[in-house]
Design a protein around this motif. Structure first.
Motif, mmCIF file in Angstrom:
data_model
loop_
_atom_site.group_PDB
_atom_site.id
_atom_site.type_symbol
_atom_site.label_atom_id
_atom_site.label_comp_id
_atom_site.label_asym_id
_atom_site.label_seq_id
_atom_site.Cartn_x
_atom_site.Cartn_y
_atom_site.Cartn_z
ATOM 1 N N ALA A 63 17.402 72.197 59.787
ATOM 2 C CA ALA A 63 18.494 72.056 58.809
ATOM 3 C C ALA A 63 19.849 72.227 59.491
ATOM 4 N N LEU A 64 19.950 73.205 60.378
ATOM 5 C CA LEU A 64 21.202 73.421 61.112
ATOM 6 C C LEU A 64 21.493 72.225 62.020
ATOM 7 N N TYR A 65 20.461 71.681 62.652
ATOM 8 C CA TYR A 65 20.630 70.505 63.502
ATOM 9 C C TYR A 65 21.217 69.347 62.685
ATOM 10 N N LYS A 66 20.681 69.133 61.485
ATOM 11 C CA LYS A 66 21.176 68.046 60.637
ATOM 12 C C LYS A 66 22.621 68.291 60.215
ATOM 13 N N GLU A 67 22.970 69.542 59.924
ATOM 14 C CA GLU A 67 24.360 69.879 59.579
ATOM 15 C C GLU A 67 25.289 69.593 60.761
ATOM 16 N N VAL A 68 24.850 69.974 61.936
ATOM 17 C CA VAL A 68 25.648 69.755 63.152
ATOM 18 C C VAL A 68 25.823 68.266 63.405
ATOM 19 N N MET A 69 24.763 67.492 63.207
ATOM 20 C CA MET A 69 24.859 66.044 63.410
ATOM 21 C C MET A 69 25.833 65.428 62.402
ATOM 22 N N GLU A 70 25.855 65.958 61.191
ATOM 23 C CA GLU A 70 26.802 65.475 60.184
ATOM 24 C C GLU A 70 28.235 65.796 60.609
ATOM 25 N N LEU A 71 28.439 66.988 61.153
ATOM 26 C CA LEU A 71 29.761 67.394 61.640
ATOM 27 C C LEU A 71 30.194 66.510 62.810
ATOM 28 N N ILE A 72 29.285 66.250 63.724
ATOM 29 C CA ILE A 72 29.602 65.472 64.926
ATOM 30 C C ILE A 72 29.841 64.002 64.589
ATOM 31 N N GLY A 73 29.038 63.465 63.686
ATOM 32 C CA GLY A 73 29.181 62.053 63.342
ATOM 33 C C GLY A 73 28.975 61.190 64.572
#
Length: 151
Positions: A63-73
């Motif tokens: 879940a944190l990985y997916k949040e980070v990927m959303e932040l990074i774009g």
């Protein structure tokens, strides 16, 4: 909603070294600090994002990985790694099932210390996977099986 947050930009001092600053932290706290820097310090954003992505991929928190990927774009190119997500989810499920089975076996054998340790192991697993509510439940259950005042 998270989109409504007002994020204040921060300008670091000229001698600020992100690597030495972040070396003081580990695990979840390290990821939170890197995310803070990535969101608020434009001059360090890309470095913080790279370090954040690297830190998150060392763990088990999908879940944190997916949040980070959303932040990074797309700021770091196409950094999304669906194979990593699938592998970690599978690994988390297998480990969780094994720990649940071990705990059940300990309960059948009525060994209080083993049951306490089983709840503790399961709590650590949930914490690492980012399931904080489940981790708290497991850690709270350890109290029922404490055999000494240290537990």
């Amino acid at each position: 909603a998270p989109e409504d947050r007002i994020i204040t930009e921060v300008k670091p001092s000229p001698n600020f070294d992100l690597e030495s600053y972040i070396s003081n932290y580990t695990g979840r706290t390290k990821a939170q600090r890197l995310r803070f820097v990535a969101e608020r310090v434009p001059t360090l954003q890309l470095d913080a994002m790279r370090m954040l992505l690297q830190e998150v991929k060392l763990g088990q928190n999908v879940a944190l990985y997916k949040e980070v990927m959303e932040l990074i774009g797309d700021k770091l190119g196409n950094a999304l790694d669906p194979k990593w997500v699938e592998h970690i989810q599978e690994q988390n499920n297998k480990q969780g099932e094994k720990l649940e089975m071990d705990l059940g076996q300990h309960k059948i054998n009525s060994i209080k210390e083993k049951v306490r340790m089983g709840h503790n192991d399961l709590g650590n697993h949930h914490y690492a996977a980012g399931n904080l509510n489940e981790a708290l439940k497991c850690f709270m259950r350890t109290r029922d099986y404490g055999t000494t005042t240290k537990h």
